[in-house]
Design an enzyme around this catalytic site. Structure first.
Site, mmCIF file in Angstrom:
data_model
loop_
_atom_site.group_PDB
_atom_site.id
_atom_site.type_symbol
_atom_site.label_atom_id
_atom_site.label_comp_id
_atom_site.label_asym_id
_atom_site.label_seq_id
_atom_site.Cartn_x
_atom_site.Cartn_y
_atom_site.Cartn_z
ATOM 1 C CE LYS A 83 -41.895 21.591 -24.418
ATOM 2 N NZ LYS A 83 -41.852 22.776 -25.252
HETATM 3 C C1 E4P Z 1 -44.756 23.886 -26.495
HETATM 4 O O1 E4P Z 1 -44.461 23.227 -25.546
HETATM 5 C C2 E4P Z 1 -44.486 23.449 -27.885
HETATM 6 O O2 E4P Z 1 -43.134 23.296 -28.103
HETATM 7 C C3 E4P Z 1 -45.100 24.417 -28.844
HETATM 8 O O3 E4P Z 1 -46.410 24.720 -28.393
HETATM 9 C C4 E4P Z 1 -45.091 23.946 -30.269
HETATM 10 O O4 E4P Z 1 -45.860 24.833 -31.044
HETATM 11 P P1 E4P Z 1 -45.782 24.887 -32.655
HETATM 12 O O5 E4P Z 1 -46.444 23.675 -33.177
HETATM 13 O O6 E4P Z 1 -46.514 26.133 -33.008
HETATM 14 O O7 E4P Z 1 -44.319 24.937 -32.988
#
Ligand code: E4P
Length: 214
Positions: A83
């Protein structure tokens, strides 16, 4: 549409996996911090039983550092997806990792053109954050629609991974648009089972079946 679970809580992942709800997992540094364990330990724990894609976020600001992290993570298991944040350094890293045949997930995407740039860099997934956009009064689902249309216009293979999901409605709307994946927090995933008519229906059927219960 595939369902990924958006957490680093191993017990929750196991529970949802037993229900057949987990096609993959996404983590980020904040989720791993919340799990209260060391980054490598928790990711390896998840990789020990999840065979679908598991996103693991790089923790460096330079392209070189991200590539180094990505190569290291990818050695942990073949289903690791690296990521990478959406910025210029990140896109340099995505290009390099893609040349090395390492899968990537570009995170923190808030505009359709960021998604296009990520796709052009060779990203396997793009993660538009719908909830965080809604939070500032913009339309998260509007973003998913735009990315979906652009990717369709150019037959782009990069998958749309809807992130920052806050409710079943987000998942429904993402599925109607045709997004490839939704990554969903465990509490939201559990809500997908319920409907008041299902609950009352089960209650009545069990009540009526009582007489035959052995
Ligand atoms: C997933 O890949 C993201 O990091 C996550 O969905 C972020 O979510 P949030 O906005 O609730 O922190």
């Amino acid at each position: 549409m595939e369902f990924f679970v958006d957490t680093a809580d191993v017990q929750q992942i196991k529970r949802l996996n037993d229900m057949g709800l987990v096609d993959g997992v996404t983590t980020n540094p904040s989720l791993i911090k919340k799990a209260g364990k060391d980054h490598e330990t928790v990711v390896k724990e998840i990789l020990s039983f999840i065979k679908g894609p598991v996103s693991v976020e790089t923790i460096d600001e330079t392209a070189e550092g991200m590539v180094k992290d990505g190569i290291r993570f990818s050695k942990w298991a073949k289903n690791v997806v690296v990521k990478i944040p959406m910025n210029a350094e990140g896109m340099k890293a995505v290009r390099k990792l893609s040349d090395l045949k390492i899968k990537t997930n570009v995170t923190l995407v808030f505009s359709p053109l960021q998604a296009l740039i990520a796709a052009k860099a060779g990203a396997t997934y793009v993660s538009p954050f719908v909830g965080r956009l809604d939070d500032i009064g913009e339309s998260g689902m509007g973003l998913i629609e735009q990315i979906h249309e652009i990717f369709k216009n150019y037959s782009i293979k990069t998958k749309i991974l809807v992130a920052s999901v806050r409710s079943p409605t987000h998942i429904l709307e993402a599925a109607l648009i045709g997004a490839d994946v939704s990554t969903v927090p465990p509490d939201v995933m559990l809500k997908l089972f319920s409907h008041p008519l299902t609950d009352s229906g089960i209650k009545t059927f069990l009540e009526d079946a009582k007489q035959w219960k052995k």
